[in-house]
Design an enzyme around this catalytic site. Structure first.
Site, PDB file in Angstrom:
ATOM      1  N   ASP A   7      38.948  27.346  73.040  1.00  0.00           N
ATOM      2  CA  ASP A   7      40.139  26.722  72.451  1.00  0.00           C
ATOM      3  C   ASP A   7      41.324  27.654  72.705  1.00  0.00           C
ATOM      4  O   ASP A   7      41.211  28.633  73.475  1.00  0.00           O
ATOM      5  CB  ASP A   7      39.921  26.359  70.973  1.00  0.00           C
ATOM      6  CG  ASP A   7      39.860  27.568  70.040  1.00  0.00           C
ATOM      7  OD1 ASP A   7      40.015  28.725  70.501  1.00  0.00           O
ATOM      8  OD2 ASP A   7      39.657  27.360  68.823  1.00  0.00           O
ATOM      9  N   HIS A   8      42.442  27.378  72.059  1.00  0.00           N
ATOM     10  CA  HIS A   8      43.664  28.147  72.305  1.00  0.00           C
ATOM     11  C   HIS A   8      43.535  29.629  71.981  1.00  0.00           C
ATOM     12  O   HIS A   8      44.267  30.444  72.521  1.00  0.00           O
ATOM     13  CB  HIS A   8      44.823  27.541  71.496  1.00  0.00           C
ATOM     14  CG  HIS A   8      44.499  27.385  70.038  1.00  0.00           C
ATOM     15  ND1 HIS A   8      43.611  26.430  69.584  1.00  0.00           N
ATOM     16  CD2 HIS A   8      44.915  28.065  68.943  1.00  0.00           C
ATOM     17  CE1 HIS A   8      43.517  26.527  68.268  1.00  0.00           C
ATOM     18  NE2 HIS A   8      44.284  27.513  67.858  1.00  0.00           N
ATOM     19  N   CYS A  64      35.869  30.562  70.737  1.00  0.00           N
ATOM     20  CA  CYS A  64      36.918  30.114  69.822  1.00  0.00           C
ATOM     21  C   CYS A  64      37.289  31.322  68.961  1.00  0.00           C
ATOM     22  O   CYS A  64      36.900  32.449  69.300  1.00  0.00           O
ATOM     23  CB  CYS A  64      36.495  28.893  69.006  1.00  0.00           C
ATOM     24  SG  CYS A  64      35.243  29.166  67.751  1.00  0.00           S
ATOM     25  N   GLY A  65      38.029  31.132  67.905  1.00  0.00           N
ATOM     26  CA  GLY A  65      38.502  32.284  67.139  1.00  0.00           C
ATOM     27  C   GLY A  65      37.367  33.118  66.573  1.00  0.00           C
ATOM     28  O   GLY A  65      37.330  34.338  66.721  1.00  0.00           O
ATOM     29  N   THR A  66      36.451  32.458  65.919  1.00  0.00           N
ATOM     30  CA  THR A  66      35.286  33.143  65.357  1.00  0.00           C
ATOM     31  C   THR A  66      34.034  32.976  66.215  1.00  0.00           C
ATOM     32  O   THR A  66      33.055  33.696  66.021  1.00  0.00           O
ATOM     33  CB  THR A  66      34.941  32.553  63.975  1.00  0.00           C
ATOM     34  OG1 THR A  66      34.704  31.142  64.144  1.00  0.00           O
ATOM     35  CG2 THR A  66      36.067  32.772  62.981  1.00  0.00           C
ATOM     36  N   GLY A  67      34.028  31.985  67.077  1.00  0.00           N
ATOM     37  CA  GLY A  67      32.816  31.606  67.819  1.00  0.00           C
ATOM     38  C   GLY A  67      31.944  30.651  67.018  1.00  0.00           C
ATOM     39  O   GLY A  67      30.989  30.081  67.551  1.00  0.00           O
ATOM     40  N   ILE A  68      32.291  30.469  65.754  1.00  0.00           N
ATOM     41  CA  ILE A  68      31.427  29.670  64.876  1.00  0.00           C
ATOM     42  C   ILE A  68      31.585  28.178  65.151  1.00  0.00           C
ATOM     43  O   ILE A  68      30.601  27.465  65.414  1.00  0.00           O
ATOM     44  CB  ILE A  68      31.724  29.977  63.393  1.00  0.00           C
ATOM     45  CG1 ILE A  68      31.400  31.440  63.073  1.00  0.00           C
ATOM     46  CG2 ILE A  68      30.900  29.049  62.490  1.00  0.00           C
ATOM     47  CD1 ILE A  68      31.877  31.894  61.691  1.00  0.00           C
ATOM     48  N   GLY A  69      32.813  27.702  65.107  1.00  0.00           N
ATOM     49  CA  GLY A  69      33.024  26.263  65.263  1.00  0.00           C
ATOM     50  C   GLY A  69      32.526  25.745  66.594  1.00  0.00           C
ATOM     51  O   GLY A  69      31.830  24.716  66.665  1.00  0.00           O
ATOM     52  N   HIS A  97      13.982  35.711  73.110  1.00  0.00           N
ATOM     53  CA  HIS A  97      13.239  34.979  72.080  1.00  0.00           C
ATOM     54  C   HIS A  97      13.567  33.496  72.019  1.00  0.00           C
ATOM     55  O   HIS A  97      12.685  32.684  71.761  1.00  0.00           O
ATOM     56  CB  HIS A  97      13.524  35.578  70.691  1.00  0.00           C
ATOM     57  CG  HIS A  97      12.973  36.957  70.509  1.00  0.00           C
ATOM     58  ND1 HIS A  97      12.488  37.414  69.301  1.00  0.00           N
ATOM     59  CD2 HIS A  97      12.838  38.001  71.372  1.00  0.00           C
ATOM     60  CE1 HIS A  97      12.072  38.667  69.427  1.00  0.00           C
ATOM     61  NE2 HIS A  97      12.291  39.045  70.679  1.00  0.00           N
ATOM     62  N   ARG A 132       4.462  32.572  71.802  1.00  0.00           N
ATOM     63  CA  ARG A 132       4.993  32.303  70.459  1.00  0.00           C
ATOM     64  C   ARG A 132       6.446  31.837  70.507  1.00  0.00           C
ATOM     65  O   ARG A 132       6.867  30.997  69.702  1.00  0.00           O
ATOM     66  CB  ARG A 132       4.825  33.530  69.554  1.00  0.00           C
ATOM     67  CG  ARG A 132       5.709  34.711  69.888  1.00  0.00           C
ATOM     68  CD  ARG A 132       5.340  35.916  69.012  1.00  0.00           C
ATOM     69  NE  ARG A 132       6.277  37.014  69.129  1.00  0.00           N
ATOM     70  CZ  ARG A 132       6.362  37.836  70.166  1.00  0.00           C
ATOM     71  NH1 ARG A 132       5.564  37.670  71.228  1.00  0.00           N
ATOM     72  NH2 ARG A 132       7.222  38.841  70.177  1.00  0.00           N
ATOM     73  N   HIS A 133       7.177  32.357  71.475  1.00  0.00           N
ATOM     74  CA  HIS A 133       8.576  31.935  71.578  1.00  0.00           C
ATOM     75  C   HIS A 133       8.683  30.528  72.176  1.00  0.00           C
ATOM     76  O   HIS A 133       9.527  29.733  71.741  1.00  0.00           O
ATOM     77  CB  HIS A 133       9.374  32.943  72.400  1.00  0.00           C
ATOM     78  CG  HIS A 133       9.467  34.288  71.750  1.00  0.00           C
ATOM     79  ND1 HIS A 133       9.804  34.434  70.422  1.00  0.00           N
ATOM     80  CD2 HIS A 133       9.249  35.537  72.221  1.00  0.00           C
ATOM     81  CE1 HIS A 133       9.806  35.721  70.115  1.00  0.00           C
ATOM     82  NE2 HIS A 133       9.454  36.417  71.187  1.00  0.00           N
TER      83      HIS A 133
HETATM   84  C1  RB5 Z   1      41.365  27.950  65.218  1.00  0.00           C
HETATM   85  O1  RB5 Z   1      42.347  28.305  64.301  1.00  0.00           O
HETATM   86  C2  RB5 Z   1      39.996  28.350  64.689  1.00  0.00           C
HETATM   87  O2  RB5 Z   1      39.674  27.569  63.567  1.00  0.00           O
HETATM   88  C3  RB5 Z   1      38.935  28.200  65.751  1.00  0.00           C
HETATM   89  O3  RB5 Z   1      39.292  28.939  66.866  1.00  0.00           O
HETATM   90  C4  RB5 Z   1      37.548  28.682  65.372  1.00  0.00           C
HETATM   91  O4  RB5 Z   1      37.580  29.957  64.833  1.00  0.00           O
HETATM   92  C5  RB5 Z   1      36.725  27.754  64.592  1.00  0.00           C
HETATM   93  O5  RB5 Z   1      35.574  28.033  64.241  1.00  0.00           O
END
Ligand code: RB5
Length: 142
Positions: A7-8, A64-69, A97, A132-133
């Site tokens: 993303d941005h 992305c910012g956190t990699g989470i989304g 694994h 196992r994996h």
């Molecule tokens: C963008 O502001 C942010 O929400 C996105 O990059 C990401 O961190 C979402 O998980």
């Protein structure tokens, strides 16, 4: 072929990834975004994940910012095992694994130097092929 998407928040780090992959002699395909204008990470994560799931690309790197989304979005695609990693040990372990086929990085969390080491570990570590994996991955698929 490595699928890249961000993303941005991940534009600059993605450029570093492109340079790294070039230096490793690996081909890549960019699924966007390509501007710093605020955008929605699921759109780009999904495009790259589909390319990996279909076999068009062998692996993927998502940012992305956190990699989470973007990792949550990618993991909605059948056949994708996307691992969010912030350290080299996890990147190696998820290949050995989990046979992870996509790596997610947080551009606001992980600096470029460490991120490049994480990518190298992810791309250079083979799946262990341990029974196992294989069994556990099959359980995820089922
Ligand atoms: C963008 O502001 C942010 O929400 C996105 O990059 C990401 O961190 C979402 O998980």
């Amino acid at each position: 072929m490595i699928a890249l998407a961000c993303d941005h928040t991940g534009i600059e780090l993605k450029k570093e990834m492109m340079k790294l992959l070039d230096s490793m002699g690996l081909e890549w395909k960019d699924f966007g975004t390509d501007t710093a204008i605020s955008c929605d990470y699921p759109v780009y994560g999904y495009r790259a994940a589909k390319a990996v799931a279909s076999g068009e690309c062998d692996r993927g790197i998502l940012i992305c910012g956190t990699g989470i989304g973007i990792s949550i979005a990618a993991n909605k695609v059948k056949g994708i095992r996307c691992a969010l990693c912030g350290d080299v040990f996890s990147a190696k372990a998820t290949r050995e694994h989990n046979d992870a086929n996509i790596l997610a990085l947080g551009a606001r969390v992980t600096g470029p130097g460490l991120a490049l080491e994480i990518v190298k570990a992810f791309l250079e570590t083979p799946f262990s092929n341990d029974e196992r994996h294989i069994r556990r991955i099959k359980q995820i698929e089922d």
